[in-house]
Design an enzyme around this catalytic site. Structure first.
Site, short mmCIF file in Angstrom:
data_model
loop_
_atom_site.label_atom_id
_atom_site.label_comp_id
_atom_site.label_asym_id
_atom_site.label_seq_id
_atom_site.Cartn_x
_atom_site.Cartn_y
_atom_site.Cartn_z
N LYS A 6 15.93 -12.06 74.00
CA LYS A 6 17.35 -11.69 73.93
C LYS A 6 18.24 -12.92 73.88
O LYS A 6 19.18 -13.00 73.07
CB LYS A 6 17.73 -10.83 75.15
CG LYS A 6 19.24 -10.63 75.30
CD LYS A 6 19.59 -9.90 76.57
CE LYS A 6 19.72 -10.74 77.79
NZ LYS A 6 21.02 -11.36 78.05
N ASN A 7 17.96 -13.90 74.74
CA ASN A 7 18.86 -15.05 74.83
C ASN A 7 18.73 -16.02 73.66
O ASN A 7 19.55 -16.92 73.51
CB ASN A 7 18.69 -15.77 76.17
CG ASN A 7 19.29 -14.96 77.31
OD1 ASN A 7 20.01 -13.99 77.08
ND2 ASN A 7 18.99 -15.35 78.55
N ARG B 249 27.82 -11.43 77.48
CA ARG B 249 28.02 -12.86 77.64
C ARG B 249 27.87 -13.56 76.27
O ARG B 249 28.62 -14.47 75.93
CB ARG B 249 26.95 -13.36 78.61
CG ARG B 249 27.11 -14.76 79.00
CD ARG B 249 27.78 -14.86 80.34
NE ARG B 249 28.31 -16.19 80.52
CZ ARG B 249 29.56 -16.43 80.86
NH1 ARG B 249 30.41 -15.46 81.05
NH2 ARG B 249 29.97 -17.66 81.03
N CYS C 279 26.61 -10.44 83.31
CA CYS C 279 26.31 -10.02 84.67
C CYS C 279 27.17 -10.76 85.67
O CYS C 279 27.47 -11.93 85.52
CB CYS C 279 24.83 -10.27 84.95
SG CYS C 279 23.77 -9.07 84.13
N ARG D 294 31.50 -17.67 86.16
CA ARG D 294 30.83 -18.17 84.96
C ARG D 294 31.87 -18.82 84.05
O ARG D 294 32.25 -18.26 83.03
CB ARG D 294 30.04 -17.04 84.29
CG ARG D 294 28.97 -16.51 85.23
CD ARG D 294 28.13 -15.43 84.63
NE ARG D 294 27.13 -15.95 83.73
CZ ARG D 294 26.17 -15.20 83.20
NH1 ARG D 294 26.10 -13.93 83.48
NH2 ARG D 294 25.28 -15.73 82.37
N PRO D 295 32.31 -20.02 84.43
CA PRO D 295 33.36 -20.69 83.66
C PRO D 295 32.85 -21.13 82.29
O PRO D 295 31.63 -21.21 82.07
CB PRO D 295 33.68 -21.92 84.52
CG PRO D 295 32.45 -22.18 85.31
CD PRO D 295 31.78 -20.86 85.52
N ILE D 296 33.79 -21.41 81.37
CA ILE D 296 33.36 -21.94 80.07
C ILE D 296 34.03 -23.30 79.80
O ILE D 296 34.22 -23.68 78.65
CB ILE D 296 33.60 -20.94 78.91
CG1 ILE D 296 35.08 -20.54 78.81
CG2 ILE D 296 32.73 -19.72 79.04
CD1 ILE D 296 35.39 -19.90 77.48
N ASP E 273 16.83 -16.70 86.00
CA ASP E 273 16.65 -15.31 85.58
C ASP E 273 15.35 -14.69 86.09
O ASP E 273 15.11 -13.51 85.88
CB ASP E 273 16.69 -15.21 84.04
CG ASP E 273 18.11 -15.31 83.51
OD1 ASP E 273 19.05 -15.45 84.32
OD2 ASP E 273 18.29 -15.25 82.27
N ILE F 56 21.51 -22.45 90.43
CA ILE F 56 22.29 -22.34 89.19
C ILE F 56 23.55 -21.47 89.39
O ILE F 56 24.65 -21.88 89.02
CB ILE F 56 21.44 -21.75 88.04
CG1 ILE F 56 20.09 -22.49 87.91
CG2 ILE F 56 22.22 -21.77 86.71
CD1 ILE F 56 20.13 -23.89 87.37
N ARG G 39 20.30 -3.67 79.01
CA ARG G 39 20.92 -4.78 78.28
C ARG G 39 19.88 -5.77 77.79
O ARG G 39 20.11 -6.47 76.81
CB ARG G 39 21.90 -5.53 79.20
CG ARG G 39 23.10 -4.71 79.60
CD ARG G 39 23.98 -5.49 80.48
NE ARG G 39 24.20 -6.80 79.87
CZ ARG G 39 24.94 -7.75 80.38
NH1 ARG G 39 25.54 -7.54 81.52
NH2 ARG G 39 25.09 -8.88 79.78
C1 UD1 Z 1 22.46 -18.47 80.13
C2 UD1 Z 1 21.72 -17.15 80.04
C3 UD1 Z 1 21.47 -16.58 81.42
C4 UD1 Z 1 20.81 -17.63 82.32
C5 UD1 Z 1 21.55 -18.95 82.29
C6 UD1 Z 1 20.83 -20.06 83.03
C7 UD1 Z 1 22.40 -16.23 77.93
C8 UD1 Z 1 23.23 -15.22 77.21
N1 UD1 Z 1 22.49 -16.23 79.26
O1 UD1 Z 1 23.73 -18.18 80.70
O2 UD1 Z 1 20.65 -15.44 81.29
O3 UD1 Z 1 20.81 -17.13 83.64
O4 UD1 Z 1 21.73 -19.39 80.94
O5 UD1 Z 1 19.56 -20.24 82.50
O6 UD1 Z 1 21.65 -16.97 77.35
N2 UD1 Z 1 28.77 -23.78 83.91
C9 UD1 Z 1 29.99 -24.39 84.12
N3 UD1 Z 1 30.84 -24.50 83.05
C10 UD1 Z 1 30.53 -24.06 81.81
C11 UD1 Z 1 29.28 -23.45 81.59
C12 UD1 Z 1 28.41 -23.31 82.68
O7 UD1 Z 1 30.31 -24.80 85.22
O8 UD1 Z 1 31.35 -24.21 80.89
C13 UD1 Z 1 27.84 -23.61 85.04
C14 UD1 Z 1 27.56 -22.15 85.38
O9 UD1 Z 1 28.53 -21.62 86.24
C15 UD1 Z 1 26.20 -22.24 86.02
C16 UD1 Z 1 25.52 -23.40 85.25
O10 UD1 Z 1 26.58 -24.12 84.64
O11 UD1 Z 1 26.33 -22.63 87.36
C17 UD1 Z 1 24.55 -22.96 84.19
O12 UD1 Z 1 25.15 -21.99 83.35
P1 UD1 Z 1 24.74 -21.81 81.83
O13 UD1 Z 1 23.44 -22.50 81.58
O14 UD1 Z 1 25.89 -22.15 80.98
O15 UD1 Z 1 24.51 -20.23 81.76
P2 UD1 Z 1 24.89 -19.24 80.61
O16 UD1 Z 1 24.79 -19.95 79.29
O17 UD1 Z 1 26.14 -18.53 80.96
#
Ligand code: UD1
Length: 438
Positions: free
Chosen positions: A27-28, A99, A123, A128-130, A312, A334, A404
């Site tokens: 999926k991811n 997401r 989830c 979950r900041p970007i 995960d 994480i 999902r």
């Molecule tokens: C992806 C996966 C999710 C998995 C995660 C970690 C998808 C759709 N989802 O989520 O299933 O649990 O990777 O392997 O592929 N962070 C920031 N700022 C940002 C982005 C991330 O601070 O802009 C932090 C997050 O809060 C978290 C860490 O970085 O603590 C890792 O997050 P990230 O690897 O980005 O997870 P996702 O891509 O959201």
């Protein structure tokens, strides 16, 4: 949809899982690959797409912005992005639920230099900041702003390659920046990049479209931007987390399961931990067999970016260790609130204390059946494992989370001997009890 929300799984536990299970596409990996397939005006064929609701939502989103999506068979889609309205905001009932919709930002920005996308859901496992995605887009020259309500705009007159150091290892930010940079002018270097198998799969997919990406799977990814991308045919890698979930389900029910269509290398961190606590693991070219015969031992696990133990799989691991002889420790590094399911597990008699981001697990001999509310996708799958390992009938509500990310979950489990059924009505429940005893 409402009907789906009201569905639950009824499980009669106590049967060891035995037999073979086939793993679907990841999926991811499918989420960014499908998003990236709109970066060319030519047709892209994507194979081994898992039939799960997150993917259906992304495909519907692409269709809603003018992309053409044709289903060839259950797992194969033809996607053509030439009709996409480059100025239309991406905002519909699907986009906020998943997401992965944020991958459309990188794809649209790279192709059209313009993206306006409603902020993603996913989830609730912590903030979950970007910010890292935004920082990366800005480094490439995009003017990026968050506007209310919950929408991001990224625009660039020109996108130019840049040297980007990720402050944290982020799968999403690495992927999003990689997509935009694939069509930027010049060279982009992403340092402290995520190394997950789906990052590599997306890079391979983009390269098959004519992108020039090297180093995916290491800390440093080097991207030479190209003017345009072309059509391709691509098959998505097997799902590491789905495979891991069945490995842990086999172990928790003391079963014997051959998990097929996997890349064993991606499963090494599970194989190592399962071996350490007393399972027998056999590796084949594209399969792994997990056998557990008695009560398992204890261990210490900390979630980490790949190749570490994935977050995960943290709930599945905790649930397995909840049945071990002795004390285990699981640390989540994480996401900050990924132990919410422990309250549900406690109803089953698990003895787990959560202190901050650490769970201290005192293993119990058996779980007791209970009715539970699924809090998120992976914890949901883990609670199903707990129910299968418990004596008696458990009912799990909120199963739309599980749908999902797991294709045919109850069906695949039934083939392994599990007694599990989707129930919607009192009539369904009575029937299940009649068939499976009281
Ligand atoms: C992806 C996966 C999710 C998995 C995660 C970690 C998808 C759709 N989802 O989520 O299933 O649990 O990777 O392997 O592929 N962070 C920031 N700022 C940002 C982005 C991330 O601070 O802009 C932090 C997050 O809060 C978290 C860490 O970085 O603590 C890792 O997050 P990230 O690897 O980005 O997870 P996702 O891509 O959201």
């Amino acid at each position: 949809m409402e009907e789906v929300m009201k569905s639950s799984y009824l499980v009669k536990g106590g049967t060891p899982l035995t037999g073979e299970v086939e793993i679907a596409g990841a999926k991811n990996a499918a989420l960014p690959i499908i998003a990236a397939s709109i970066m060319t005006d030519e047709t892209v064929v994507v194979e081994n797409v898992p039939d799960v609701s997150d993917i259906r939502a992304l495909l519907a989103t692409i269709d809603s912005i003018g992309g053409h999506v044709e289903k060839i068979d259950r797992h194969t889609f033809k996607i053509n992005g030439s009709g996409i309205n480059r100025y239309a905001p991406v905002d519909n009932k699907y986009v906020k639920k998943i997401r992965g919709s944020y991958y459309l930002i990188g794809a649209l920005l790279g192709k059209y230099r313009n993206a306006e996308v409603a902020l993603p859901g996913g989830c609730d496992i912590g903030l979950r900041p970007i910010n890292l995605h935004v920082k990366g887009f800005k480094a490439l020259g995009a003017d990026t702003k968050l506007i209310s309500p919950g929408r991001i705009i990224a625009r660039a007159a020109r996108l130019t390659g840049a040297h980007i150091f990720m402050d944290m290892v982020s799968v999403g930010a690495t992927i999003n920046v990689m997509m935009a940079a694939a069509m930027a002018e010049g060279v982009t270097i992403i340092e402290n990049a995520a190394k997950e198998p789906h990052v590599v799969d997306l890079a391979n997919f983009l390269n098959s479209m004519g992108a020039r990406i090297k180093g995916a799977g290491t800390d440093v990814i080097r991207i030479v931007g190209v003017d345009s991308l072309h059509g391709t045919e691509y098959s998505i890698i097997p799902d590491q987390i789905e495979a891991g979930t069945y490995m842990f389900a086999a172990a928790a029910t003391r079963g014997d399961v051959l998990i097929r269509n996997v890349i064993p290398k991606h499963l090494e961190c599970f194989s190592v931990k399962l071996t350490e606590i007393g399972c027998q693991i056999e590796e084949f070219d594209d399969a792994v067999r997990v056998v557990a015969t008695g009560r398992l031992g204890t261990t210490t696990v900390k979630t980490l970016p790949y190749p570490g133990f994935p977050t995960d799989m943290q709930p599945q691991m905790t649930i397995l260790l909840g049945l071990s002889a002795g004390t285990s420790i699981v640390t989540e590094s994480i996401f900050e609130s990924r132990f919410k399911y422990v309250d549900e597990l406690t109803k089953m008699g698990a003895v787990i204390t959560v202190e901050g981001n650490t769970a201290i697990i005192e293993g119990v001999e058996r779980y007791m059946a209970a009715d539970m509310e699924v809090p998120d996708l992976r914890a949901g799958a883990a609670l199903v494992i707990a129910a299968m390992a418990a004596d008696g009938f458990s009912e799990l509500s909120g199963i739309h989370y599980i749908e999902r990310g797991y294709e045919d979950f109850p069906c695949k489990l039934r083939k392994l001997g599990a007694e599990i059924q989707v129930v919607r009505t009192e009539e369904d429940r009575k029937k299940f009890h009649f068939v499976h005893g009281h």
